[in-house]
Design a protein around this motif. Structure first.
Motif, PDB file in Angstrom:
ATOM      1  N   ARG A  28       6.770   3.121   8.897  1.00 36.07           N
ATOM      2  CA  ARG A  28       6.501   3.298   7.468  1.00 36.07           C
ATOM      3  C   ARG A  28       6.165   1.948   6.866  1.00 36.07           C
ATOM      4  NH1 ARG A  28       9.315   3.989   2.101  1.00 36.07           N
ATOM      5  NH2 ARG A  28       7.929   5.442   1.045  1.00 36.07           N
ATOM      6  N   ARG A  29       5.136   1.943   6.006  1.00 29.08           N
ATOM      7  CA  ARG A  29       4.754   0.707   5.321  1.00 29.08           C
ATOM      8  C   ARG A  29       5.755   0.407   4.218  1.00 29.08           C
ATOM      9  NH1 ARG A  29      -0.106  -2.280   4.438  1.00 29.08           N
ATOM     10  NH2 ARG A  29      -1.400  -0.611   5.266  1.00 29.08           N
ATOM     11  N   GLY A  30       6.215  -0.851   4.233  1.00 27.66           N
ATOM     12  CA  GLY A  30       7.110  -1.321   3.168  1.00 27.66           C
ATOM     13  C   GLY A  30       6.276  -2.063   2.144  1.00 27.66           C
ATOM     14  N   THR A  31       6.803  -3.145   1.664  1.00 27.65           N
ATOM     15  CA  THR A  31       6.069  -3.949   0.704  1.00 27.65           C
ATOM     16  C   THR A  31       5.050  -4.802   1.452  1.00 27.65           C
ATOM     17  OG1 THR A  31       7.750  -5.669   0.817  1.00 27.65           O
ATOM     18  CG2 THR A  31       7.980  -4.034  -0.929  1.00 27.65           C
ATOM     19  N   GLY A  32       3.886  -4.934   0.892  1.00 25.37           N
ATOM     20  CA  GLY A  32       2.838  -5.735   1.535  1.00 25.37           C
ATOM     21  C   GLY A  32       2.392  -5.115   2.833  1.00 25.37           C
ATOM     22  N   ASP A  33       2.307  -5.942   3.866  1.00 23.89           N
ATOM     23  CA  ASP A  33       1.861  -5.465   5.167  1.00 23.89           C
ATOM     24  C   ASP A  33       3.003  -5.252   6.151  1.00 23.89           C
ATOM     25  OD1 ASP A  33      -0.832  -5.280   4.563  1.00 23.89           O
ATOM     26  OD2 ASP A  33      -1.219  -7.381   5.050  1.00 23.89           O
ATOM     27  N   GLU A  34       4.228  -5.167   5.664  1.00 21.25           N
ATOM     28  CA  GLU A  34       5.380  -4.931   6.528  1.00 21.25           C
ATOM     29  C   GLU A  34       5.443  -3.475   6.956  1.00 21.25           C
ATOM     30  OE1 GLU A  34       9.275  -6.066   5.227  1.00 21.25           O
ATOM     31  OE2 GLU A  34       8.452  -7.774   4.128  1.00 21.25           O
ATOM     32  N   TRP A  35       5.699  -3.258   8.241  1.00 17.71           N
ATOM     33  CA  TRP A  35       5.877  -1.909   8.780  1.00 17.71           C
ATOM     34  C   TRP A  35       7.262  -1.836   9.397  1.00 17.71           C
ATOM     35  CZ3 TRP A  35       2.535   2.071   8.073  1.00 17.71           C
ATOM     36  CH2 TRP A  35       1.267   1.742   7.600  1.00 17.71           C
ATOM     37  N   THR A  36       7.993  -0.772   9.078  1.00 16.94           N
ATOM     38  CA  THR A  36       9.329  -0.563   9.598  1.00 16.94           C
ATOM     39  C   THR A  36       9.318   0.606  10.557  1.00 16.94           C
ATOM     40  OG1 THR A  36      10.293  -1.373   7.546  1.00 16.94           O
ATOM     41  CG2 THR A  36      11.721  -0.047   8.962  1.00 16.94           C
ATOM     42  N   GLY A  60       4.478   7.999   0.900  1.00 14.39           N
ATOM     43  CA  GLY A  60       4.113   6.639   1.269  1.00 14.39           C
ATOM     44  C   GLY A  60       3.144   6.619   2.428  1.00 14.39           C
TER      45      GLY A  60
END
Length: 114
Positions: A28-36, A60
């Motif tokens: 899942r995309r978090g803030t900006g280009d972070e993926w969790t 999301g």
């Protein structure tokens, strides 16, 4: 666990069979280009993953990462794509999203399934 809100199915178009044993990761995309990373699984004998992540996901951007390089290597086939990334949007919580791929060593396609 019952069926996840996000499911997938991988068909090996070159062999004409389901692609069993493909490692799949849900992110899942978090803030900006972070993926969790939310979950990991492998396709079953029918090429399906029905238990991937939570039963419900928030709206999301999500991504499915398919480890196609390892799948083809295990079958003694040289493939062009070491992984396939499918990024998609969940607009409404609670709605099922089926994201299948048709796979061959040198091509893949996807569509919004049901």
């Amino acid at each position: 666990m019952s069926r996840s809100q996000i499911t997938t199915h991988v068909l090996d178009a070159a062999r004409g069979t389901p692609a069993a044993g493909v490692a799949v990761e849900l992110l899942r995309r978090g803030t900006g280009d972070e993926w969790t990373s939310l979950a990991r699984a492998a396709t079953d004998d029918d090429g399906r993953v029905n238990a991937l992540g939570p039963e419900r996901v928030a709206a999301g951007e999500y991504r499915l990462r398919f480890d196609t390089g390892a799948y083809f290597a295990a079958g003694g086939t040289r493939g062009f794509y070491p992984e396939v990334l499918i990024t998609f949007t969940v607009d409404e919580e609670g709605r099922h999203h089926h994201v299948p791929i048709l796979l061959s060593p040198f091509a893949y396609s996807t569509y919004r399934g049901s």
